[in-house]
Motif scaffolding. Structure first.
Motif, mmCIF file in Angstrom:
data_model
loop_
_atom_site.group_PDB
_atom_site.id
_atom_site.type_symbol
_atom_site.label_atom_id
_atom_site.label_comp_id
_atom_site.label_asym_id
_atom_site.label_seq_id
_atom_site.Cartn_x
_atom_site.Cartn_y
_atom_site.Cartn_z
ATOM 1 N N PRO A 166 1.746 9.731 -6.120
ATOM 2 C CA PRO A 166 0.655 8.888 -6.610
ATOM 3 C C PRO A 166 0.072 8.018 -5.496
ATOM 4 O O PRO A 166 0.770 7.655 -4.550
ATOM 5 N N LEU A 167 -1.205 7.712 -5.626
ATOM 6 C CA LEU A 167 -1.801 6.755 -4.701
ATOM 7 C C LEU A 167 -1.036 5.450 -4.823
ATOM 8 O O LEU A 167 -0.581 5.079 -5.909
ATOM 9 N N HIS A 168 -0.889 4.768 -3.714
ATOM 10 C CA HIS A 168 -0.065 3.559 -3.684
ATOM 11 C C HIS A 168 -0.769 2.491 -2.862
ATOM 12 O O HIS A 168 -1.535 2.805 -1.946
ATOM 13 N N TYR A 169 -0.500 1.264 -3.218
ATOM 14 C CA TYR A 169 -1.180 0.131 -2.609
ATOM 15 C C TYR A 169 -0.199 -1.004 -2.380
ATOM 16 O O TYR A 169 0.778 -1.144 -3.095
ATOM 17 N N ILE A 170 -0.542 -1.834 -1.421
ATOM 18 C CA ILE A 170 0.149 -3.111 -1.243
ATOM 19 C C ILE A 170 -0.738 -4.153 -1.919
ATOM 20 O O ILE A 170 -1.942 -4.206 -1.653
ATOM 21 N N GLN A 197 -4.603 -0.481 1.559
ATOM 22 C CA GLN A 197 -4.240 0.920 1.670
ATOM 23 C C GLN A 197 -4.731 1.411 3.029
ATOM 24 O O GLN A 197 -5.478 0.703 3.707
ATOM 25 N N ASP A 198 -4.336 2.608 3.430
ATOM 26 C CA ASP A 198 -4.837 3.097 4.712
ATOM 27 C C ASP A 198 -6.113 3.908 4.509
ATOM 28 O O ASP A 198 -6.464 4.266 3.381
ATOM 29 N N LEU A 220 -10.104 7.484 1.655
ATOM 30 C CA LEU A 220 -11.008 8.624 1.594
ATOM 31 C C LEU A 220 -10.572 9.629 0.539
ATOM 32 O O LEU A 220 -11.409 10.179 -0.190
ATOM 33 N N GLU A 221 -9.270 9.875 0.443
ATOM 34 C CA GLU A 221 -8.741 10.789 -0.581
ATOM 35 C C GLU A 221 -9.135 10.307 -1.972
ATOM 36 O O GLU A 221 -9.559 11.086 -2.812
#
Length: 99
Positions: A69-73, A89-90, A95-96
């Motif tokens: 899954p997409l993940h974030y701080i 996020q990076d 972009l994804e």
């Protein structure tokens, strides 16, 4: 609590040491996201990001998911409310997500 009050499905994840899966799993518009929460005076973004990546991978492995899954701080700003936190996020993931 803040996410739930905002109408988002959000659950705290159980701490599991080396197999930790992040702090919160949230579902928004049918997509699952893993959130790594930080409230620190000293920032270490590379360390925080590595932790978020590993924990999202652990989450996927524990559930037999084909995709991580997409993940974030979520970084709490000093002297500000939760709603003023930063989401990090990076660029590759950003972009994804946009595609």
């Amino acid at each position: 609590k803040w996410l739930r009050k905002s109408g988002v499905i959000a659950e705290r994840l159980t701490k599991a040491g080396a197999k930790d899966e992040g702090d919160i799993v949230t579902v928004i518009a049918g997509e699952t996201y893993i959130l790594e929460l930080k409230n620190r005076a000293t920032l270490s973004l590379p360390e925080f990001w590595r932790e978020a990546q590993v924990e999202a991978l652990n989450y996927a492995k524990a559930r037999g998911l084909a995709e991580v899954p997409l993940h974030y701080i979520i970084l709490k700003r000093r002297n500000a409310g939760i709603e003023k936190s930063w989401v990090i996020q990076d660029l590759t993931q950003w972009l994804e997500e946009k595609h």
